[in-house]
Design a protein around this motif. Structure first.
Motif, PDB file in Angstrom:
ATOM      1  N   PRO A   1       7.292 103.473  73.586  1.00  0.00           N
ATOM      2  CA  PRO A   1       8.707 103.507  73.221  1.00  0.00           C
ATOM      3  C   PRO A   1       9.170 104.891  72.774  1.00  0.00           C
ATOM      4  N   VAL A   2      10.449 105.157  72.999  1.00  0.00           N
ATOM      5  CA  VAL A   2      11.128 106.344  72.473  1.00  0.00           C
ATOM      6  C   VAL A   2      12.315 105.820  71.668  1.00  0.00           C
ATOM      7  N   ILE A   3      12.412 106.252  70.413  1.00  0.00           N
ATOM      8  CA  ILE A   3      13.418 105.658  69.529  1.00  0.00           C
ATOM      9  C   ILE A   3      14.218 106.740  68.808  1.00  0.00           C
ATOM     10  N   GLY A   4      15.510 106.532  68.680  1.00  0.00           N
ATOM     11  CA  GLY A   4      16.362 107.394  67.851  1.00  0.00           C
ATOM     12  C   GLY A   4      17.279 106.512  67.013  1.00  0.00           C
ATOM     13  N   LEU A   5      17.571 106.940  65.796  1.00  0.00           N
ATOM     14  CA  LEU A   5      18.402 106.109  64.917  1.00  0.00           C
ATOM     15  C   LEU A   5      19.751 106.764  64.647  1.00  0.00           C
ATOM     16  N   GLU A   6      20.761 105.946  64.462  1.00  0.00           N
ATOM     17  CA  GLU A   6      22.062 106.390  63.963  1.00  0.00           C
ATOM     18  C   GLU A   6      22.311 105.611  62.679  1.00  0.00           C
ATOM     19  N   VAL A   7      22.413 106.328  61.570  1.00  0.00           N
ATOM     20  CA  VAL A   7      22.529 105.666  60.270  1.00  0.00           C
ATOM     21  C   VAL A   7      23.887 106.002  59.645  1.00  0.00           C
TER      22      VAL A   7
ATOM     23  N   ILE B   1      24.336 109.814  60.241  1.00  0.00           N
ATOM     24  CA  ILE B   1      23.150 110.655  60.455  1.00  0.00           C
ATOM     25  C   ILE B   1      22.547 110.247  61.792  1.00  0.00           C
ATOM     26  N   VAL B   2      22.400 111.197  62.712  1.00  0.00           N
ATOM     27  CA  VAL B   2      21.850 110.882  64.034  1.00  0.00           C
ATOM     28  C   VAL B   2      20.514 111.595  64.187  1.00  0.00           C
ATOM     29  N   THR B   3      19.452 110.836  64.412  1.00  0.00           N
ATOM     30  CA  THR B   3      18.147 111.490  64.593  1.00  0.00           C
ATOM     31  C   THR B   3      17.958 111.864  66.061  1.00  0.00           C
ATOM     32  N   GLU B   4      17.055 112.798  66.303  1.00  0.00           N
ATOM     33  CA  GLU B   4      16.621 113.073  67.675  1.00  0.00           C
ATOM     34  C   GLU B   4      15.768 111.891  68.138  1.00  0.00           C
ATOM     35  N   PRO B   5      15.606 111.725  69.454  1.00  0.00           N
ATOM     36  CA  PRO B   5      14.737 110.629  69.919  1.00  0.00           C
ATOM     37  C   PRO B   5      13.259 111.005  69.744  1.00  0.00           C
ATOM     38  N   ASP B   6      12.862 111.237  68.512  1.00  0.00           N
ATOM     39  CA  ASP B   6      11.512 111.729  68.195  1.00  0.00           C
ATOM     40  C   ASP B   6      10.591 110.639  67.661  1.00  0.00           C
TER      41      ASP B   6
ATOM     42  N   GLY C   1      19.830 101.143  66.200  1.00  0.00           N
ATOM     43  CA  GLY C   1      18.565 101.606  66.777  1.00  0.00           C
ATOM     44  C   GLY C   1      18.713 101.803  68.272  1.00  0.00           C
ATOM     45  N   ASN C   2      18.320 103.004  68.755  1.00  0.00           N
ATOM     46  CA  ASN C   2      18.329 103.277  70.201  1.00  0.00           C
ATOM     47  C   ASN C   2      16.883 103.282  70.678  1.00  0.00           C
ATOM     48  N   ILE C   3      16.639 102.564  71.773  1.00  0.00           N
ATOM     49  CA  ILE C   3      15.251 102.521  72.244  1.00  0.00           C
ATOM     50  C   ILE C   3      15.181 102.481  73.766  1.00  0.00           C
ATOM     51  N   SER C   4      14.200 103.223  74.291  1.00  0.00           N
ATOM     52  CA  SER C   4      13.869 103.142  75.709  1.00  0.00           C
ATOM     53  C   SER C   4      12.343 103.115  75.791  1.00  0.00           C
ATOM     54  N   ILE C   5      11.827 102.757  76.964  1.00  0.00           N
ATOM     55  CA  ILE C   5      10.367 102.776  77.109  1.00  0.00           C
ATOM     56  C   ILE C   5       9.982 103.580  78.354  1.00  0.00           C
TER      57      ILE C   5
ATOM     58  N   PRO D   1       9.286 111.293  81.697  1.00  0.00           N
ATOM     59  CA  PRO D   1      10.667 111.490  81.219  1.00  0.00           C
ATOM     60  C   PRO D   1      11.162 110.236  80.486  1.00  0.00           C
ATOM     61  N   PHE D   2      12.154 110.417  79.627  1.00  0.00           N
ATOM     62  CA  PHE D   2      12.686 109.282  78.873  1.00  0.00           C
ATOM     63  C   PHE D   2      13.302 108.245  79.815  1.00  0.00           C
ATOM     64  N   GLY D   3      13.188 106.984  79.440  1.00  0.00           N
ATOM     65  CA  GLY D   3      13.827 105.910  80.198  1.00  0.00           C
ATOM     66  C   GLY D   3      15.267 105.717  79.752  1.00  0.00           C
ATOM     67  N   THR D   4      15.924 104.698  80.332  1.00  0.00           N
ATOM     68  CA  THR D   4      17.300 104.365  79.935  1.00  0.00           C
ATOM     69  C   THR D   4      17.244 103.560  78.636  1.00  0.00           C
ATOM     70  N   ARG D   5      18.181 103.889  77.714  1.00  0.00           N
ATOM     71  CA  ARG D   5      18.080 103.262  76.396  1.00  0.00           C
ATOM     72  C   ARG D   5      19.082 102.144  76.192  1.00  0.00           C
ATOM     73  N   ALA D   6      18.749 101.275  75.266  1.00  0.00           N
ATOM     74  CA  ALA D   6      19.708 100.299  74.750  1.00  0.00           C
ATOM     75  C   ALA D   6      19.985 100.682  73.309  1.00  0.00           C
TER      76      ALA D   6
ATOM     77  N   SER E   1      28.737  96.896  77.940  1.00  0.00           N
ATOM     78  CA  SER E   1      28.037  97.968  78.629  1.00  0.00           C
ATOM     79  C   SER E   1      28.397  99.248  77.884  1.00  0.00           C
ATOM     80  N   LYS E   2      27.533 100.226  77.934  1.00  0.00           N
ATOM     81  CA  LYS E   2      27.699 101.433  77.119  1.00  0.00           C
ATOM     82  C   LYS E   2      28.995 102.163  77.455  1.00  0.00           C
ATOM     83  N   GLU E   3      29.773 102.435  76.409  1.00  0.00           N
ATOM     84  CA  GLU E   3      30.986 103.221  76.603  1.00  0.00           C
ATOM     85  C   GLU E   3      30.599 104.698  76.671  1.00  0.00           C
TER      86      GLU E   3
HETATM   87  P1  ADP Z   1      25.802 108.812  72.222  1.00  0.00           P
HETATM   88  O1  ADP Z   1      26.681 109.903  71.693  1.00  0.00           O
HETATM   89  O2  ADP Z   1      26.134 108.346  73.556  1.00  0.00           O
HETATM   90  O3  ADP Z   1      25.590 107.712  71.230  1.00  0.00           O
HETATM   91  P2  ADP Z   1      23.570 110.470  71.551  1.00  0.00           P
HETATM   92  O4  ADP Z   1      23.050 111.555  72.394  1.00  0.00           O
HETATM   93  O5  ADP Z   1      24.373 110.802  70.357  1.00  0.00           O
HETATM   94  O6  ADP Z   1      24.366 109.483  72.460  1.00  0.00           O
HETATM   95  O7  ADP Z   1      22.324 109.604  71.094  1.00  0.00           O
HETATM   96  C1  ADP Z   1      22.448 108.548  70.264  1.00  0.00           C
HETATM   97  C2  ADP Z   1      21.073 108.150  69.758  1.00  0.00           C
HETATM   98  O8  ADP Z   1      20.237 107.736  70.826  1.00  0.00           O
HETATM   99  C3  ADP Z   1      20.339 109.274  69.073  1.00  0.00           C
HETATM  100  O9  ADP Z   1      19.745 108.756  67.917  1.00  0.00           O
HETATM  101  C4  ADP Z   1      19.264 109.676  70.073  1.00  0.00           C
HETATM  102  O10 ADP Z   1      18.107 110.099  69.393  1.00  0.00           O
HETATM  103  C5  ADP Z   1      18.990 108.386  70.790  1.00  0.00           C
HETATM  104  N1  ADP Z   1      18.526 108.559  72.167  1.00  0.00           N
HETATM  105  C6  ADP Z   1      19.020 109.409  73.102  1.00  0.00           C
HETATM  106  N2  ADP Z   1      18.361 109.254  74.262  1.00  0.00           N
HETATM  107  C7  ADP Z   1      17.438 108.289  74.086  1.00  0.00           C
HETATM  108  C8  ADP Z   1      16.450 107.661  74.919  1.00  0.00           C
HETATM  109  N3  ADP Z   1      16.309 107.988  76.204  1.00  0.00           N
HETATM  110  N4  ADP Z   1      15.694 106.716  74.380  1.00  0.00           N
HETATM  111  C9  ADP Z   1      15.840 106.345  73.089  1.00  0.00           C
HETATM  112  N5  ADP Z   1      16.737 106.878  72.279  1.00  0.00           N
HETATM  113  C10 ADP Z   1      17.538 107.839  72.745  1.00  0.00           C
END
Ligand code: ADP
Ligand code: MG
Ligand code: ZN
Length: 481
Positions: free
Chosen positions: A5-11, A160-165, A202-206, A213-218, A269-271
């Motif tokens: 998984p690859v995860i990024g958070l928006e808090v 607070i937006v984290t990187e997808p780290d 929570g944003n997540i892709s696998i 490369p990163f997958g498509t996230r939900a 669907s994602k705006e």
């Molecule tokens: P948006 O502005 O469309 O919400 P952002 O680039 O701001 O997109 O990313 C939002 C969140 O999604 C951030 O926390 C980021 O880390 C995370 N994110 C971006 N790409 C991915 C991915 N491929 N997989 C998982 N999380 C991701």
């Protein structure tokens, strides 16, 4: 087929200001609906926004605590959308659709988390921006009608937006815990998830390997507890794996988590950002921030949790786990810090706090500030154990009395006559009595049945009302044998 998984958070967190972000309305919870409103936050024409300086300072404080760069020319923008709880038809924020319009107040920071195995990981913070909250729709007054409460309109938030780290749902929980901890330590937000003043998406892709490369996230919206964050990410991960295994593709979308069925459900669907028609707010100037303001906020930063944890380890000889437990909650950690100042054995004090005291706190309604006794009192009780005035066992009796009455340990010991007996003559009399009363056992003990030591120590402690000093008792048994 395993996936990674690859995860990024928006808090989102509510900034702890007295008043709203662009008007003078007070922020108050539990007030009657629509009491904290004015023409400004109701979005009536002819009003103009005035930024709340305190909110800006708190956002800078948060940015510095999260190791961010501060933009000295942040730009207020409008995010346009229709929703019944948004009377203006737009939200004032700090996000732009093009780079020239995208100047959040903080960017490029990081935090550190420590996994259970002790491994440290650095998670990037992409940005922190200030924005206003919307109002609230209330649906449960009647089945026919929805009601609108504008009290929350214009409440200041930081996103607070984290990187997808982040690489696992467990680590996502550690990241959210660390953010909450920093919000509490700095006083930037009450960060109470139950009250909704901290919320997490929570944003997540696998992907199939850790270097693919990163997958498509939900994106899963509004997770309101640590366990829901973890469970929602796990459920979504499993769902995406099934999708990919069946040869289909994951579609980018916005979801919610249904905790009752442990499922993520598509809301839309994602705006895209262009859907919001972002543009610079013509009512507001650039937020020009003086370097000297940033410096003075930097100086006002309190000791942050990571530093405090390592100080507890090095100054008090605590192990990493205990230091972590003692610093997790700011109030408890302040309390321990205060107690340690007058305590002769902070390590023993730490044991009392992490075991006895925390067990009690779990049962109590209020937090540590509602304890009847003071931090210095527990420090003194530990000192009394340390200098052999009382035994550890008697300490538990004293502690229970402190909890119940709030009396200080010396008073309790005097009132209840609990001072430990260290007078060897007095102890010898009790030891001899125990031997006289149990001649058979004494013979067996003397001829080598070592297990009987426990029996004798037990008898002696009982006869002394728990007050005989155990090490003197043991020494005396050895001598008499
Ligand atoms: P948006 O502005 O469309 O919400 P952002 O680039 O701001 O997109 O990313 C939002 C969140 O999604 C951030 O926390 C980021 O880390 C995370 N994110 C971006 N790409 C991915 C991915 N491929 N997989 C998982 N999380 C991701
Ligand atoms: Mg986003
Ligand atoms: Zn107002």
């Amino acid at each position: 087929m395993p996936y990674f998984p690859v995860i990024g958070l928006e808090v989102h967190c509510q900034l702890a200001t007295k008043t709203k972000l662009f008007c003078g309305c007070e922020i108050e919870v539990n007030t009657e609906p629509n009491k904290r409103v004015c023409p400004g936050c109701l979005g009536l024409p002819g009003t103009l926004p005035v930024p709340n300086k305190e909110a800006v300072k708190l956002a800078i404080k948060l940015g510095l605590a999260l190791n961010c760069e501060i933009d000295t020319h942040a730009l207020w923008t409008r995010k346009n959308y229709f929703y019944p709880d948004l009377p203006k038809g737009y939200q004032i924020t700090q996000t732009g659709a093009i780079p020239a319009h995208d100047h959040p107040i903080c960017k490029k920071g990081y935090i550190e988390i420590t996994s259970e195995n002790g491994e440290k990981k650095r998670i990037g913070i992409n940005r922190i921006h200030i924005e206003e909250d919307a109002g609230k729709l209330v649906h449960d007054f009647s089945p026919e009608n929805s009601h609108f409460d504008a009290n929350r309109c214009g409440t200041p938030l930081c996103e607070i937006v984290t990187e997808p780290d982040i690489r696992s749902p467990e680590d996502a929980v550690l990241v959210l815990q660390k953010i909450k901890q920093i919000l509490e330590y700095t006083g930037v937000s009450n960060a109470n998830m139950e009250n909704g003043n901290m919320r997490c998406d929570g944003n997540i892709s696998i992907r199939k390997s850790e270097d693919a490369p990163f997958g498509t996230r939900a994106e899963i919206k509004n997770l309101n507890s640590f366990s829901n964050l973890q469970k929602a990410l796990e459920a979504e991960m499993a769902l995406q794996a099934v999708t990919l295994d069946s040869g289909k593709e994951v579609e980018q979308c916005t979801k919610r988590y249904d905790a009752n069925h442990n499922k993520t459900i598509v809301i839309r669907s994602k705006e895209d950002s262009h859907d919001y028609k972002y543009f610079p707010d013509p009512d507001l100037l650039r937020l020009v921030i003086d370097k000297s303001l940033i410096d003075s906020i930097r100086k006002s930063l309190p000791e942050l949790p990571d530093l405090r944890r390592s100080r507890f380890e090095s100054d008090f000889g605590l192990n990493a786990y205990d230091a972590q437990v003692l610093t997790a909650d700011k109030e408890i950690s302040d309390w321990f810090d205060l107690a340690s100042k007058t305590c002769k054995n902070p390590k023993l004090l730490a044991n009392w706090v992490t075991s006895e005291l925390m067990r009690e706190l779990k049962e109590m309604e209020g937090g540590i500030s509602t304890l009847k006794f003071k931090a210095e009192d527990l420090a003194e009780m530990v000192n009394l154990i340390e200098n052999n005035t009382i035994s550890g066992k008697i300490g538990k009796t004293v502690f229970a009395e402190m909890l119940a009455t709030g009396k200080d340990p010396n008073t309790i010991i005097k009132e209840k006559g609990l001072v430990q007996i260290t007078d060897t003559a007095a102890i010898e009399a009790i030891v001899r009595k125990a031997i006289e009363e149990n001649p058979g056992q004494w013979q067996e003990f003397k001829s080598g049945k070592a297990q009987l030591r426990g029996f004798f120590v037990g008898q002696i402690m009982k006869n002394s009302g728990g007050k005989a000093n155990p090490s003197i008792v043991n020494r005396m048994l050895d001598e008499l044998i």
